[in-house]
Design a protein around this motif. Structure first.
Motif, PDB file in Angstrom:
ATOM      1  N   LEU A  80       1.064  -1.099  -1.148  1.00  0.00           N
ATOM      2  CA  LEU A  80      -0.409  -0.129  -0.283  1.00  0.00           C
ATOM      3  C   LEU A  80       0.806   1.329  -0.050  1.00  0.00           C
ATOM      4  CD1 LEU A  80      -2.406   1.391   0.176  1.00  0.00           C
ATOM      5  CD2 LEU A  80      -2.374   1.376   2.882  1.00  0.00           C
ATOM      6  N   SER A  81       0.424   2.515  -0.524  1.00  0.00           N
ATOM      7  CA  SER A  81       1.948   3.430  -0.618  1.00  0.00           C
ATOM      8  C   SER A  81       0.329   4.387  -0.832  1.00  0.00           C
ATOM      9  CB  SER A  81       2.352   3.168  -2.252  1.00  0.00           C
ATOM     10  OG  SER A  81       2.853   4.578  -2.692  1.00  0.00           O
ATOM     11  N   VAL A  82       0.400   5.285  -0.305  1.00  0.00           N
ATOM     12  CA  VAL A  82      -0.270   6.969  -0.450  1.00  0.00           C
ATOM     13  C   VAL A  82       0.886   8.090  -0.041  1.00  0.00           C
ATOM     14  CG1 VAL A  82      -1.807   8.218   1.375  1.00  0.00           C
ATOM     15  CG2 VAL A  82      -1.633   5.596   1.911  1.00  0.00           C
ATOM     16  N   LYS A  83       0.716   8.794  -1.093  1.00  0.00           N
ATOM     17  CA  LYS A  83       1.318   9.989  -1.413  1.00  0.00           C
ATOM     18  C   LYS A  83       0.468  10.898  -1.656  1.00  0.00           C
ATOM     19  CE  LYS A  83       4.645   7.511  -4.678  1.00  0.00           C
ATOM     20  NZ  LYS A  83       5.425   7.885  -5.963  1.00  0.00           N
ATOM     21  N   ALA A  84       0.628  12.432  -1.585  1.00  0.00           N
ATOM     22  CA  ALA A  84       0.291  13.153  -0.767  1.00  0.00           C
ATOM     23  C   ALA A  84       0.675  15.067  -1.180  1.00  0.00           C
ATOM     24  CB  ALA A  84      -1.082  13.312   0.605  1.00  0.00           C
ATOM     25  N   ALA A  85       0.090  15.781  -1.675  1.00  0.00           N
ATOM     26  CA  ALA A  85       0.726  17.226  -1.503  1.00  0.00           C
ATOM     27  C   ALA A  85       0.204  18.470  -1.697  1.00  0.00           C
ATOM     28  CB  ALA A  85       1.931  16.641  -2.885  1.00  0.00           C
ATOM     29  N   VAL A  86       0.584  19.385  -1.688  1.00  0.00           N
ATOM     30  CA  VAL A  86      -0.693  20.125  -1.129  1.00  0.00           C
ATOM     31  C   VAL A  86       0.821  21.610  -3.207  1.00  0.00           C
ATOM     32  CG1 VAL A  86      -1.400  22.550  -0.743  1.00  0.00           C
ATOM     33  CG2 VAL A  86      -0.867  20.619   0.917  1.00  0.00           C
ATOM     34  N   LYS A  87      -0.236  21.579  -3.518  1.00  0.00           N
ATOM     35  CA  LYS A  87      -0.291  22.124  -4.986  1.00  0.00           C
ATOM     36  C   LYS A  87      -0.658  23.496  -5.118  1.00  0.00           C
ATOM     37  CE  LYS A  87       3.428  19.325  -5.608  1.00  0.00           C
ATOM     38  NZ  LYS A  87       5.633  19.577  -4.778  1.00  0.00           N
ATOM     39  N   GLY A  88      -0.213  24.957  -4.629  1.00  0.00           N
ATOM     40  CA  GLY A  88      -1.091  25.922  -4.850  1.00  0.00           C
ATOM     41  C   GLY A  88      -1.856  25.237  -3.916  1.00  0.00           C
ATOM     42  N   ASP A  89      -3.148  25.932  -4.576  1.00  0.00           N
ATOM     43  CA  ASP A  89      -5.162  25.916  -3.717  1.00  0.00           C
ATOM     44  C   ASP A  89      -5.219  24.254  -3.973  1.00  0.00           C
ATOM     45  OD1 ASP A  89      -4.353  28.697  -3.251  1.00  0.00           O
ATOM     46  OD2 ASP A  89      -5.437  29.171  -5.069  1.00  0.00           O
ATOM     47  N   TYR A  90      -4.339  23.062  -4.441  1.00  0.00           N
ATOM     48  CA  TYR A  90      -5.163  22.095  -4.411  1.00  0.00           C
ATOM     49  C   TYR A  90      -4.069  20.592  -3.816  1.00  0.00           C
ATOM     50  CZ  TYR A  90      -7.871  24.095  -8.281  1.00  0.00           C
ATOM     51  OH  TYR A  90      -8.610  24.994  -8.740  1.00  0.00           O
ATOM     52  N   LEU A  91      -5.232  20.033  -3.280  1.00  0.00           N
ATOM     53  CA  LEU A  91      -4.887  18.924  -2.389  1.00  0.00           C
ATOM     54  C   LEU A  91      -4.378  17.193  -3.738  1.00  0.00           C
ATOM     55  CD1 LEU A  91      -3.439  17.324  -0.026  1.00  0.00           C
ATOM     56  CD2 LEU A  91      -6.116  17.091   0.871  1.00  0.00           C
ATOM     57  N   HIS A  92      -3.384  17.071  -3.457  1.00  0.00           N
ATOM     58  CA  HIS A  92      -3.784  16.250  -4.115  1.00  0.00           C
ATOM     59  C   HIS A  92      -3.298  14.653  -3.745  1.00  0.00           C
ATOM     60  CE1 HIS A  92      -2.893  19.029  -8.069  1.00  0.00           C
ATOM     61  NE2 HIS A  92      -2.223  19.091  -6.803  1.00  0.00           N
ATOM     62  N   ILE A  93      -3.771  13.061  -4.189  1.00  0.00           N
ATOM     63  CA  ILE A  93      -3.653  12.340  -3.408  1.00  0.00           C
ATOM     64  C   ILE A  93      -3.558  11.097  -3.892  1.00  0.00           C
ATOM     65  CG2 ILE A  93      -4.517  10.355  -1.684  1.00  0.00           C
ATOM     66  CD1 ILE A  93      -7.026  13.287  -0.222  1.00  0.00           C
ATOM     67  N   CYS A  94      -2.526  10.154  -3.991  1.00  0.00           N
ATOM     68  CA  CYS A  94      -2.728   8.954  -4.891  1.00  0.00           C
ATOM     69  C   CYS A  94      -2.500   7.793  -4.076  1.00  0.00           C
ATOM     70  CB  CYS A  94      -1.391   9.431  -5.646  1.00  0.00           C
ATOM     71  SG  CYS A  94      -0.865   8.057  -6.683  1.00  0.00           S
ATOM     72  N   VAL A  95      -2.975   6.989  -4.247  1.00  0.00           N
ATOM     73  CA  VAL A  95      -3.384   5.717  -3.131  1.00  0.00           C
ATOM     74  C   VAL A  95      -3.026   4.582  -4.032  1.00  0.00           C
ATOM     75  CG1 VAL A  95      -4.225   4.355  -2.028  1.00  0.00           C
ATOM     76  CG2 VAL A  95      -4.225   6.726  -1.062  1.00  0.00           C
ATOM     77  N   GLU A  96      -2.184   4.192  -3.649  1.00  0.00           N
ATOM     78  CA  GLU A  96      -2.287   2.873  -5.326  1.00  0.00           C
ATOM     79  C   GLU A  96      -2.098   1.164  -4.481  1.00  0.00           C
ATOM     80  OE1 GLU A  96       0.550   0.935  -8.990  1.00  0.00           O
ATOM     81  OE2 GLU A  96       1.115   2.903  -8.296  1.00  0.00           O
TER      82      GLU A  96
END
Length: 428
Positions: A362-378
């Motif tokens: 299980l891999s969880v990646k997340a980052a805040v870029k500008g006014d957006y929250l990006h989440i990637c779960v694999e």
């Protein structure tokens, strides 16, 4: 002339029935678009070619050419405005054509005694009006059965089979009534003949309206079920968030009390009470260990859910990896953060748990870029689950609703032995 007008009305009703079945077989690409809009749009797209078929129906070449053209127009329209693969839409149209031909053959068989009396049919004869009415009625029954089978087998969706029974009572009674009519009625166009034809047309149109009503009711029932699932998940996530906040407050109180206990410990050491000090030190060590929060990023809700996810992965022997670039508390509603992330991780852990331990990850990646929250779960997933019945799940639909509610986007990428979900939502 009256019979010709009646045939036009029946032709329009048949066109509407055909478009309605296509619209309910596939979901609209945009949730804001209603089925009624899809039906009217498809009718407008089919109308020019279908009109040629109606006007030159006696010409075999034009008849079958326009039938193919209508199929091409329908598939193209469905490819643009409806969900599903291109192959599924082609398969649906082929099956629909075969069913329509079968319905027409059966209708001719039902009216065989009238067809023998009038071998040369035209739109100006009462027999053609009656034939089109029977074709429309039989086609409605066959289309409903086909739609139910399509939803259950191809789309893997639940569909209430009882609506077939409810619907079939009315058109079957119409067919029985038509077969009981004496052919002498149609030898001359009288008021009695007009009443029978009018009743046949109204009954056929009523079949389509009833079918539309039942399909609409089934769709509303499915939407209610989905809404119930979403509300249940939202309530669970909200309770989860409140539990996290309550636990953090409790931990803060314990840490505050520990300062006083630390002063007592220093006084015991100063007085030489080493045994008491040692026991008190062991108690403090256990308390500190119980209140430790693993810091994954700058958001407390994210930290709490990540901590629970890591504990679940450790329990089920799942390789857990993460990469978070969230330096401070998120501006997004904490309940929304909890709902989205907990749904992503909970589904991922459940899927990874089904794979072999040496392959589970299980891999969880997340980052805040500008006014957006990006989440990637694999996560890993089993290629085949023997003995588990296949059923329609609402996990991804709930995630879609949560992301849409927070003005975001979701991208699902199923792979060979893995599953990846990318989510982007506004963070302001």
């Amino acid at each position: 002339m009256i019979c010709y007008i009646m045939c036009i009305l029946l032709w329009i009703a048949y066109l509407w029935l055909d478009c309605m079945v296509v619209a309910y077989a596939f979901e609209p690409r945009k949730d804001s678009v209603r089925q009624a809009g899809i039906i009217l749009g498809l009718m407008a797209a089919q109308l020019p070619v279908a009109a040629l078929k109606f006007l030159f129906n006696d010409n075999v070449l034009v008849r079958y050419g326009t039938m193919i053209a209508v199929g091409i127009v329908t598939v193209a329209y469905a490819a643009v405005f409806l969900k599903g693969t291109f192959g599924q839409k082609v398969l649906f149209m082929v099956c629909e054509y075969l069913i329509a031909m079968l319905a027409e053959m059966l209708s001719i068989g039902i009216l065989n005694k009238y067809m023998e009396q009038k071998p040369q049919l035209s739109y100006y004869t009462p027999t053609m009006v009656l034939l089109l009415s029977v074709v429309l009625t039989v086609t409605a029954i066959f289309f409903l059965i086909f739609l139910v089978v399509w939803k259950k087998i191809v789309e893997k969706e639940s569909f209430d089979v009882s609506i077939i029974i409810v619907f079939s009572v009315f058109p079957v009674s119409q067919l029985l009534m038509i077969t009981a009519i004496n052919e002498q009625v149609f030898q001359n166009l009288t008021l009695h003949t007009g009443c029978i034809l009018t009743a046949a047309i109204l009954g056929s149109v009523a079949d389509g309206v009833l079918l539309y009503t039942l399909l609409r009711q089934q769709q509303l029932q499915e939407l209610k079920l989905r809404l119930s699932e979403v509300q249940s998940t939202w309530e669970i996530a909200e309770n989860h968030y409140h539990e996290i906040e309550n636990r953090r407050e409790e931990f803060a109180k314990i840490r505050h009390d520990m300062r006083n206990q630390q002063m007592v410990l220093q006084e015991l050491l100063h007085q030489g009470e080493y045994e008491k000090a040692e026991k008190m030190l062991e108690t403090l060590t256990d308390t500190v260990a119980a209140t430790t929060e693993y810091l994954y990023c700058g958001d407390p809700v994210f930290n709490a859910i990540m901590g629970e996810t890591e504990r679940a992965c450790r329990e089920h022997k799942i390789d857990f990896q993460y990469d978070l670039e969230i330096p401070q508390k998120l501006k997004l509603d904490p309940v929304a953060v909890c709902s989205i992330l907990s749904n992503l991780t909970r589904n991922a852990v459940a899927a990874a748990e089904m794979t072999e331990r040496q392959e589970a990850f299980l891999s969880v990646k997340a980052a805040v870029k500008g006014d957006y929250l990006h989440i990637c779960v694999e996560n890993s997933r089993a290629k085949k689950l023997p003995g588990r019945p296949r059923r329609k799940g609402y996990g991804l639909e709930i995630l879609h609703d949560l992301v849409e509610r927070n003005h975001g986007q979701i991208d699902v990428q199923p792979g060979e032995g893995s599953f990846r979900v990318d989510v982007t939502v506004e963070n302001f």
